[in-house]
Design a protein around this motif. Sequence first.
Motif, PDB file in Angstrom:
ATOM      1  N   UNK A  35      34.039  44.337  37.986  1.00 50.86           N
ATOM      2  CA  UNK A  35      33.108  43.299  37.548  1.00 50.86           C
ATOM      3  C   UNK A  35      33.917  42.232  36.806  1.00 50.86           C
ATOM      4  N   UNK A  36      34.561  41.389  37.589  1.00 53.11           N
ATOM      5  CA  UNK A  36      35.487  40.397  37.046  1.00 53.11           C
ATOM      6  C   UNK A  36      34.805  39.457  36.054  1.00 53.11           C
ATOM      7  N   UNK A  37      33.608  39.016  36.385  1.00 51.80           N
ATOM      8  CA  UNK A  37      32.890  38.106  35.494  1.00 51.80           C
ATOM      9  C   UNK A  37      32.660  38.708  34.125  1.00 51.80           C
ATOM     10  N   UNK A  38      32.286  39.969  34.091  1.00 50.58           N
ATOM     11  CA  UNK A  38      32.034  40.627  32.817  1.00 50.58           C
ATOM     12  C   UNK A  38      33.326  40.790  32.016  1.00 50.58           C
ATOM     13  N   UNK A  39      34.389  41.177  32.694  1.00 48.68           N
ATOM     14  CA  UNK A  39      35.677  41.319  32.014  1.00 48.68           C
ATOM     15  C   UNK A  39      36.093  39.992  31.390  1.00 48.68           C
ATOM     16  N   UNK A  55      38.519  30.346  36.921  1.00 48.32           N
ATOM     17  CA  UNK A  55      38.602  30.544  38.372  1.00 48.32           C
ATOM     18  C   UNK A  55      39.965  31.132  38.731  1.00 48.32           C
ATOM     19  N   UNK A  56      41.032  30.555  38.206  1.00 51.98           N
ATOM     20  CA  UNK A  56      42.368  31.078  38.465  1.00 51.98           C
ATOM     21  C   UNK A  56      42.515  32.482  37.870  1.00 51.98           C
ATOM     22  N   UNK A  57      41.965  32.675  36.698  1.00 54.95           N
ATOM     23  CA  UNK A  57      42.002  33.972  36.033  1.00 54.95           C
ATOM     24  C   UNK A  57      41.320  35.027  36.906  1.00 54.95           C
ATOM     25  N   UNK A  58      40.150  34.714  37.420  1.00 55.23           N
ATOM     26  CA  UNK A  58      39.419  35.654  38.279  1.00 55.23           C
ATOM     27  C   UNK A  58      40.220  35.973  39.539  1.00 55.23           C
ATOM     28  N   UNK A  59      40.815  34.964  40.129  1.00 53.32           N
ATOM     29  CA  UNK A  59      41.634  35.196  41.331  1.00 53.32           C
ATOM     30  C   UNK A  59      42.829  36.087  41.000  1.00 53.32           C
ATOM     31  N   UNK A  60      43.450  35.843  39.865  1.00 58.67           N
ATOM     32  CA  UNK A  60      44.594  36.657  39.465  1.00 58.67           C
ATOM     33  C   UNK A  60      44.186  38.104  39.193  1.00 58.67           C
TER      34      UNK A  60
END
Length: 88
Positions: A35-39, A55-60
């Motif tokens: 759950x990338x958004x929650x993290x 956005x870059x953070x989520x992709x990484x």
Amino acid sequence: LNYEECCRPYHTGDKVPESPLVVLRSRYSGFAYRNIGYVIDTTHPNSEHYRENKIKWAKDLNKGGMFDNYEFAGLAVGEEEIVSDDES
């Protein structure tokens, strides 16, 4: 606790973690369930892991194994320590 009781209400935004233990437990589950958004949403801005470009953070987080290189086998929580603002 199972996921529905433990963490789903926090991941869906129905509840806000009310203690450090709940934040720890819900973030652990956030990683385990990808759950990338929650993290991202629960990473403190003063943390060394925090990034402005989400956005870059989520992709990484999603690429190259942030989630794939770990086996989430369980969470063992130690004793809670209370410190004053002066000590932190």
